[in-house]
Scaffold this active site. Sequence first.
Site, PDB file in Angstrom:
ATOM      1  N   LYS A  45       0.831  -1.213   0.000  1.00 37.41           N
ATOM      2  CA  LYS A  45       0.000   0.000   0.000  1.00 37.41           C
ATOM      3  C   LYS A  45       0.865   1.262   0.000  1.00 37.41           C
ATOM      4  O   LYS A  45       0.637   2.180  -0.779  1.00 37.41           O
ATOM      5  CB  LYS A  45      -0.891   0.022   1.247  1.00 37.41           C
ATOM      6  CG  LYS A  45      -1.540   1.370   1.504  1.00 37.41           C
ATOM      7  CD  LYS A  45      -2.391   1.393   2.749  1.00 37.41           C
ATOM      8  CE  LYS A  45      -1.653   1.759   4.015  1.00 37.41           C
ATOM      9  NZ  LYS A  45      -1.435   3.193   4.242  1.00 37.41           N
ATOM     10  N   ASN A  46       1.859   1.291   0.878  1.00 42.54           N
ATOM     11  CA  ASN A  46       2.631   2.526   1.035  1.00 42.54           C
ATOM     12  C   ASN A  46       3.590   2.781  -0.127  1.00 42.54           C
ATOM     13  O   ASN A  46       4.170   3.861  -0.221  1.00 42.54           O
ATOM     14  CB  ASN A  46       3.388   2.516   2.360  1.00 42.54           C
ATOM     15  CG  ASN A  46       2.458   2.781   3.531  1.00 42.54           C
ATOM     16  OD1 ASN A  46       1.266   3.024   3.339  1.00 42.54           O
ATOM     17  ND2 ASN A  46       2.999   2.740   4.742  1.00 42.54           N
ATOM     18  N   ARG A  91       0.160  14.304  13.400  1.00 43.04           N
ATOM     19  CA  ARG A  91       0.527  14.076  12.002  1.00 43.04           C
ATOM     20  C   ARG A  91       0.372  15.303  11.107  1.00 43.04           C
ATOM     21  O   ARG A  91      -0.414  15.307  10.161  1.00 43.04           O
ATOM     22  CB  ARG A  91      -0.260  12.902  11.425  1.00 43.04           C
ATOM     23  CG  ARG A  91      -0.023  11.633  12.177  1.00 43.04           C
ATOM     24  CD  ARG A  91      -0.644  10.457  11.498  1.00 43.04           C
ATOM     25  NE  ARG A  91       0.215   9.910  10.461  1.00 43.04           N
ATOM     26  CZ  ARG A  91      -0.078   8.826   9.771  1.00 43.04           C
ATOM     27  NH1 ARG A  91      -1.197   8.201   9.981  1.00 43.04           N
ATOM     28  NH2 ARG A  91       0.741   8.368   8.853  1.00 43.04           N
ATOM     29  N   PRO A  92       1.126  16.355  11.381  1.00 43.51           N
ATOM     30  CA  PRO A  92       1.060  17.541  10.526  1.00 43.51           C
ATOM     31  C   PRO A  92       1.786  17.306   9.201  1.00 43.51           C
ATOM     32  O   PRO A  92       2.452  16.287   9.032  1.00 43.51           O
ATOM     33  CB  PRO A  92       1.796  18.592  11.353  1.00 43.51           C
ATOM     34  CG  PRO A  92       2.767  17.799  12.172  1.00 43.51           C
ATOM     35  CD  PRO A  92       2.135  16.465  12.433  1.00 43.51           C
ATOM     36  N   ILE A  93       1.627  18.256   8.253  1.00 38.57           N
ATOM     37  CA  ILE A  93       2.428  18.162   7.020  1.00 38.57           C
ATOM     38  C   ILE A  93       3.316  19.401   6.874  1.00 38.57           C
ATOM     39  O   ILE A  93       3.711  19.777   5.781  1.00 38.57           O
ATOM     40  CB  ILE A  93       1.567  17.942   5.753  1.00 38.57           C
ATOM     41  CG1 ILE A  93       0.545  19.067   5.569  1.00 38.57           C
ATOM     42  CG2 ILE A  93       0.878  16.597   5.758  1.00 38.57           C
ATOM     43  CD1 ILE A  93       0.012  19.123   4.136  1.00 38.57           C
ATOM     44  N   ASP A  94       3.620  20.007   8.041  1.00 42.64           N
ATOM     45  CA  ASP A  94       4.443  21.226   8.013  1.00 42.64           C
ATOM     46  C   ASP A  94       5.796  21.020   7.337  1.00 42.64           C
ATOM     47  O   ASP A  94       6.296  21.906   6.642  1.00 42.64           O
ATOM     48  CB  ASP A  94       4.633  21.758   9.448  1.00 42.64           C
ATOM     49  CG  ASP A  94       5.252  20.720  10.370  1.00 42.64           C
ATOM     50  OD1 ASP A  94       4.810  19.556  10.324  1.00 42.64           O
ATOM     51  OD2 ASP A  94       6.194  21.050  11.120  1.00 42.64           O
ATOM     52  N   ARG A 134      -8.876  -0.616   4.426  1.00 44.35           N
ATOM     53  CA  ARG A 134      -8.157   0.492   3.787  1.00 44.35           C
ATOM     54  C   ARG A 134      -6.750   0.054   3.399  1.00 44.35           C
ATOM     55  O   ARG A 134      -6.196   0.552   2.420  1.00 44.35           O
ATOM     56  CB  ARG A 134      -8.026   1.664   4.763  1.00 44.35           C
ATOM     57  CG  ARG A 134      -9.246   2.569   4.828  1.00 44.35           C
ATOM     58  CD  ARG A 134      -8.961   3.742   5.751  1.00 44.35           C
ATOM     59  NE  ARG A 134      -7.573   4.145   5.593  1.00 44.35           N
ATOM     60  CZ  ARG A 134      -6.781   4.549   6.573  1.00 44.35           C
ATOM     61  NH1 ARG A 134      -7.211   4.629   7.796  1.00 44.35           N
ATOM     62  NH2 ARG A 134      -5.535   4.888   6.339  1.00 44.35           N
ATOM     63  N   ASP A 191       4.769   0.725  11.878  1.00 45.45           N
ATOM     64  CA  ASP A 191       3.596   0.047  11.307  1.00 45.45           C
ATOM     65  C   ASP A 191       3.501  -1.423  11.724  1.00 45.45           C
ATOM     66  O   ASP A 191       2.533  -2.099  11.393  1.00 45.45           O
ATOM     67  CB  ASP A 191       3.608   0.153   9.768  1.00 45.45           C
ATOM     68  CG  ASP A 191       3.170   1.521   9.294  1.00 45.45           C
ATOM     69  OD1 ASP A 191       2.726   2.333  10.120  1.00 45.45           O
ATOM     70  OD2 ASP A 191       3.270   1.791   8.079  1.00 45.45           O
ATOM     71  N   ARG A 238      -4.735  10.219   4.672  1.00 47.67           N
ATOM     72  CA  ARG A 238      -3.690  11.190   4.902  1.00 47.67           C
ATOM     73  C   ARG A 238      -2.746  11.313   3.696  1.00 47.67           C
ATOM     74  O   ARG A 238      -2.212  12.378   3.420  1.00 47.67           O
ATOM     75  CB  ARG A 238      -2.914  10.744   6.141  1.00 47.67           C
ATOM     76  CG  ARG A 238      -1.833  11.661   6.514  1.00 47.67           C
ATOM     77  CD  ARG A 238      -1.039  11.115   7.663  1.00 47.67           C
ATOM     78  NE  ARG A 238       0.292  11.630   7.545  1.00 47.67           N
ATOM     79  CZ  ARG A 238       0.626  12.877   7.793  1.00 47.67           C
ATOM     80  NH1 ARG A 238      -0.274  13.722   8.167  1.00 47.67           N
ATOM     81  NH2 ARG A 238       1.860  13.283   7.639  1.00 47.67           N
ATOM     82  N   CYS A 285      -5.517   7.799   9.455  1.00 51.49           N
ATOM     83  CA  CYS A 285      -5.471   7.170  10.776  1.00 51.49           C
ATOM     84  C   CYS A 285      -5.263   8.196  11.876  1.00 51.49           C
ATOM     85  O   CYS A 285      -4.433   9.093  11.751  1.00 51.49           O
ATOM     86  CB  CYS A 285      -4.302   6.182  10.844  1.00 51.49           C
ATOM     87  SG  CYS A 285      -4.614   4.659   9.982  1.00 51.49           S
TER      88      CYS A 285
HETATM   89  C1  UD1 Z   1       4.253   6.983   6.431  1.00 53.43           C
HETATM   90  C2  UD1 Z   1       3.417   5.757   6.212  1.00 53.43           C
HETATM   91  C3  UD1 Z   1       2.875   5.244   7.526  1.00 53.43           C
HETATM   92  C4  UD1 Z   1       4.016   5.052   8.523  1.00 53.43           C
HETATM   93  C5  UD1 Z   1       4.886   6.289   8.638  1.00 53.43           C
HETATM   94  C6  UD1 Z   1       6.128   6.072   9.471  1.00 53.43           C
HETATM   95  C7  UD1 Z   1       2.529   6.096   3.985  1.00 53.43           C
HETATM   96  C8  UD1 Z   1       1.339   6.383   3.139  1.00 53.43           C
HETATM   97  N1  UD1 Z   1       2.335   6.094   5.321  1.00 53.43           N
HETATM   98  O1  UD1 Z   1       3.407   7.979   6.982  1.00 53.43           O
HETATM   99  O2  UD1 Z   1       2.208   4.023   7.278  1.00 53.43           O
HETATM  100  O3  UD1 Z   1       3.472   4.772   9.793  1.00 53.43           O
HETATM  101  O4  UD1 Z   1       5.317   6.695   7.325  1.00 53.43           O
HETATM  102  O5  UD1 Z   1       6.885   5.033   8.980  1.00 53.43           O
HETATM  103  O6  UD1 Z   1       3.600   5.850   3.497  1.00 53.43           O
HETATM  104  N2  UD1 Z   1       5.923  14.763  10.813  1.00 53.43           N
HETATM  105  C9  UD1 Z   1       5.826  16.095  11.114  1.00 53.43           C
HETATM  106  N3  UD1 Z   1       5.610  16.979  10.101  1.00 53.43           N
HETATM  107  C10 UD1 Z   1       5.479  16.570   8.795  1.00 53.43           C
HETATM  108  C11 UD1 Z   1       5.585  15.209   8.505  1.00 53.43           C
HETATM  109  C12 UD1 Z   1       5.817  14.330   9.540  1.00 53.43           C
HETATM  110  O7  UD1 Z   1       5.925  16.503  12.271  1.00 53.43           O
HETATM  111  O8  UD1 Z   1       5.281  17.428   7.925  1.00 53.43           O
HETATM  112  C13 UD1 Z   1       6.159  13.786  11.908  1.00 53.43           C
HETATM  113  C14 UD1 Z   1       4.983  12.844  12.108  1.00 53.43           C
HETATM  114  O9  UD1 Z   1       3.982  13.392  12.930  1.00 53.43           O
HETATM  115  C15 UD1 Z   1       5.664  11.656  12.725  1.00 53.43           C
HETATM  116  C16 UD1 Z   1       7.028  11.619  12.016  1.00 53.43           C
HETATM  117  O10 UD1 Z   1       7.216  12.936  11.518  1.00 53.43           O
HETATM  118  O11 UD1 Z   1       5.858  11.870  14.098  1.00 53.43           O
HETATM  119  C17 UD1 Z   1       7.157  10.637  10.873  1.00 53.43           C
HETATM  120  O12 UD1 Z   1       6.029  10.724  10.039  1.00 53.43           O
HETATM  121  P1  UD1 Z   1       6.076  10.408   8.475  1.00 53.43           P
HETATM  122  O13 UD1 Z   1       7.253   9.585   8.150  1.00 53.43           O
HETATM  123  O14 UD1 Z   1       5.899  11.681   7.741  1.00 53.43           O
HETATM  124  O15 UD1 Z   1       4.761   9.541   8.297  1.00 53.43           O
HETATM  125  P2  UD1 Z   1       3.878   9.490   6.996  1.00 53.43           P
HETATM  126  O16 UD1 Z   1       4.713   9.772   5.826  1.00 53.43           O
HETATM  127  O17 UD1 Z   1       2.639  10.270   7.201  1.00 53.43           O
END
Ligand code: UD1
Length: 422
Positions: A22-23, A124-127, A401, A309, A95, A119
């Site tokens: 999936k990822n 989980r921000p995207i900053d 999902r 995961d 997300r 989830c």
């Molecule tokens: C991806 C995976 C998810 C997995 C995660 C960690 C996909 C679709 N999802 O999620 O299954 O659990 O990697 O291996 O591939 N963070 C911030 N700001 C940001 C982005 C991230 O603070 O802009 C933080 C997150 O809150 C978290 C950490 O960074 O604490 C890692 O998150 P991230 O690797 O970005 O997870 P995803 O890419 O969302």
Amino acid sequence: MDKLIVEGGRPLRGEVRVSGAKNAALPLMAAAILAGGPLKLTNLPDLGDLKTMGRLLTFMGGQVDLGQGARREALLDLTQLNKPEAPHELVKTMRASALVLGPLLARVGRARVSLPGGCAIGVRPIDLHLKALRAMGAVFDLSGGDIVARAPEGGLKGAEIRFETVTVTGTENLMMAAVLAKGRTVIANAAREPEVVDTGRALLAMGAKIEGLGTGTIIIEGVDFLSGATYEVTPDRIEAGTLLAAVALAGGEITLRGFPHEALATVVAKLKETGLIITPIGPDLVAKAPEVLEAADITTQPYPGFPTDMQAQFMAMMTPARGTSVITETIFENRFMHVGELRRLGADIALEGRTAVVRGVSQLSGAPMTASDLRASASLVLASLAAKGLSQIHRVYHLDRGYEGLDRKLVALGASIQRVKA
Ligand code: UD1
């Protein structure tokens, strides 16, 4: 909403094929936005999240055929893309919708993307995605819950970016933005997850110039055009790990066909520590449950560390193990929602901040439970396999999902699981 009724105590036997990841599939589908021709993806799994991504690409003006059945072939043609938008209605459950931001900025220079859902495992921000894209010249406004993004005149510019935290989709998003940008982009502290490598390899097949995939520094030289390509989605390491945890809990012996060996090395080493007998045979893997499962400790880390995961599934494994297991979650601050539900089966778990201490109990007993997120749902199914009597798992749409027929696969291996349609 469907629910599952599980009767524990049946060992698993037989062969099972690991589905496509999936990822990996999610960013690969988003990469179709960048292609000047159709992108063909083979070994695509049949998953709720991928259907959502398919609907999103269709909404944008794409011709999207996700294929039929297992190991499907999908054809994604985004050459006529005319609506660079991801509306809330389409993306509220997922997300990974943020993954279209980088490709849209690179391809058409603008995007309107609803803030992502998915989830509920922390804030989980995207900053970090936005900060990195800003360094390439993008500007962002927030309007009605949407991120409204624009690339500078003449397109995104290459930049040197260091992620302060390793982010998987952040790295993928930026890589997809950079392949069509002007000049060179260097991504430092990049994610090394196999799914990031997969995305990069597909972009290479489309004509991108990328070095350093699988390392902490990815260097991208922007090109003017990317073509269509054909790419095979790699097997899902988390599904494979989940099936290994299932046999550890249920007992028995199973063969996993198409096992992602390298990508799962850390998990395999840990599972061996618990007593699971694991034998690689070419591309496959045979796993035999031990008489007694032993406790072991884990700390989740970015790849190649133990994946977050797999944390919930590993915790399920530890609930009836011999001894005490310390499980530390370092990636997400709120990823212990399965704890309360596992306790309903009689598990002894103490929580202290980001650490869970699991004291193995001699017998779990069946109970009704409610799934809260994707991997938590899987952990409840797994623990039910080891519990005496009947368990019910509500809200299994989370499971659908991200797992291609996990209940169906377990039933084929001998588990007693009944799906009750809502
Ligand atoms: C991806 C995976 C998810 C997995 C995660 C960690 C996909 C679709 N999802 O999620 O299954 O659990 O990697 O291996 O591939 N963070 C911030 N700001 C940001 C982005 C991230 O603070 O802009 C933080 C997150 O809150 C978290 C950490 O960074 O604490 C890692 O998150 P991230 O690797 O970005 O997870 P995803 O890419 O969302």
